[in-house]
Design an enzyme around this catalytic site. Structure first.
Site, PDB file in Angstrom:
ATOM      1  N   ASP A   1       0.843  -1.167   0.052  1.00  0.00           N
ATOM      2  CA  ASP A   1      -0.009  -0.030   0.011  1.00  0.00           C
ATOM      3  C   ASP A   1       0.752   1.282   0.049  1.00  0.00           C
ATOM      4  OD1 ASP A   1      -2.369  -1.377  -0.286  1.00  0.00           O
ATOM      5  OD2 ASP A   1      -2.803  -1.142   1.917  1.00  0.00           O
ATOM      6  N   GLY A   2       1.967   1.232   0.689  1.00  0.00           N
ATOM      7  CA  GLY A   2       2.761   2.294   0.531  1.00  0.00           C
ATOM      8  C   GLY A   2       3.557   2.762  -0.756  1.00  0.00           C
TER       9      GLY A   2
ATOM     10  N   GLU B   1      -4.615  10.153   4.451  1.00  0.00           N
ATOM     11  CA  GLU B   1      -4.690  10.909   5.763  1.00  0.00           C
ATOM     12  C   GLU B   1      -3.851  11.948   5.834  1.00  0.00           C
ATOM     13  OE1 GLU B   1      -1.858   8.119   6.426  1.00  0.00           O
ATOM     14  OE2 GLU B   1      -3.759   7.212   7.176  1.00  0.00           O
TER      15      GLU B   1
ATOM     16  N   ARG C   1      -5.845  18.548  23.288  1.00  0.00           N
ATOM     17  CA  ARG C   1      -4.511  18.222  23.960  1.00  0.00           C
ATOM     18  C   ARG C   1      -4.179  16.689  23.876  1.00  0.00           C
ATOM     19  NH1 ARG C   1      -6.648  22.380  26.837  1.00  0.00           N
ATOM     20  NH2 ARG C   1      -5.386  24.403  27.014  1.00  0.00           N
TER      21      ARG C   1
ATOM     22  N   ASP D   1      -1.715  13.416  21.835  1.00  0.00           N
ATOM     23  CA  ASP D   1      -0.491  13.155  20.896  1.00  0.00           C
ATOM     24  C   ASP D   1      -0.801  13.435  19.605  1.00  0.00           C
ATOM     25  OD1 ASP D   1       0.664  11.654  23.201  1.00  0.00           O
ATOM     26  OD2 ASP D   1       0.756   9.684  22.239  1.00  0.00           O
TER      27      ASP D   1
END
Length: 265
Positions: free
Chosen positions: A50-51, A124, A150, A152
């Site tokens: 997929d990459g 995304e 707030r 990650d």
């Protein structure tokens, strides 16, 4: 028809490309293989994972149709395996493919010094603090404040991207026929002092989400591209006007892909 190939960088994948070209030549194909981006291909074959497909899409854009042959462990976008090359060549020469279009995420990045950058992603946009400490961002939907996040990080995904990083943070899986984007939180802080919606939000085509960034340095990921940005004021995302086209030579539904990728052993 002009065909371009984009490969995963390993010997096995290069062998698969060589074998595919040999089979097409033996079949008397009139297809022409092109290199680079000076000549626009009608079709792009992504051979890898997929990459590799994401790399191909950003290399050639939204004009050609894409076909994936996966030589890795997970190929959500890919229809074909190397052992199916004979069948694929036969379909390529004699069958008319169904063209399936997948929505994208359109992003506008505005900096504090007045510059604007237009970006897009098939999967995304991922937003994190560059130092990997807490990201702080005010979230607005259609100009109305929703929350101060707030945690990650934040993910804005397309329907096809909903099965990628978005799924890993318990976001919803959205069918690509639905023109929408999804905003999902990565490890949000929720306590007596700070609160977030703590749930993924699916936004329709006529909505946009604006992220007002409070950190001086952030990490922005767009599919496979990522980098540190300084002085970003806001990031605005919506459903992209363009779609990525896939040429389907076999019937494999979206939900079949989901099952094969995540459930079927």
């Amino acid at each position: 028809m002009k065909i371009a190939t984009v490969l995963r960088n390993d010997d096995y994948t290069r062998e698969v490309e060589h074998l595919l070209k040999e089979k097409l030549r033996e079949a008397g194909s009139s297809y022409t293989f092109v290199n680079g981006t000076k000549t626009k291909p009608d079709m792009v074959l992504s051979i890898g994972g997929d990459g590799t497909l994401l790399e191909a899409v950003h290399q050639y854009g939204m004009e050609p149709a894409y076909v994936g042959i996966h030589t890795g462990h997970l190929g959500f976008y890919a229809d074909w395996r190397p052992e199916e090359l004979d069948e694929f060549v036969d379909r390529l020469l004699h069958a008319e493919p169904a063209i399936v279009e997948y929505p994208t995420v359109q992003c506008r990045i505005d900096t504090a010094d007045g510059r604007t950058y237009d970006k897009w992603a098939l999967n995304e946009l991922v937003l994190r603090n560059a130092s990997l400490s807490t990201l702080v961002a005010c979230v607005y939907i259609n100009g109305d404040e929703l929350e101060t996040f707030r945690g990650d990080g934040l993910i804005v995904s397309s329907p096809s991207g909903s099965t990628a990083y978005n799924k890993a943070v318990d976001g919803a899986i959205v069918h690509p026929s639905i023109e929408a984007i999804q905003l999902s939180e990565i490890a949000s802080i929720n306590n007596q002092a700070y609160r977030t919606i703590n749930s993924s939000l699916v936004l329709p085509k006529h909505h946009e989400v604006e992220l007002i960034v409070m950190n001086p340095e952030i990490m922005i990921g767009l599919d496979r591209e990522q980098g540190v940005w300084r002085g970003v004021r806001s990031i605005t995302c919506r459903v992209g006007q363009g779609k990525v086209k896939f040429a389907r030579y076999k019937r494999l539904t979206f939900w079949s892909r989901v099952r094969n990728s995540f459930i079927k052993g």
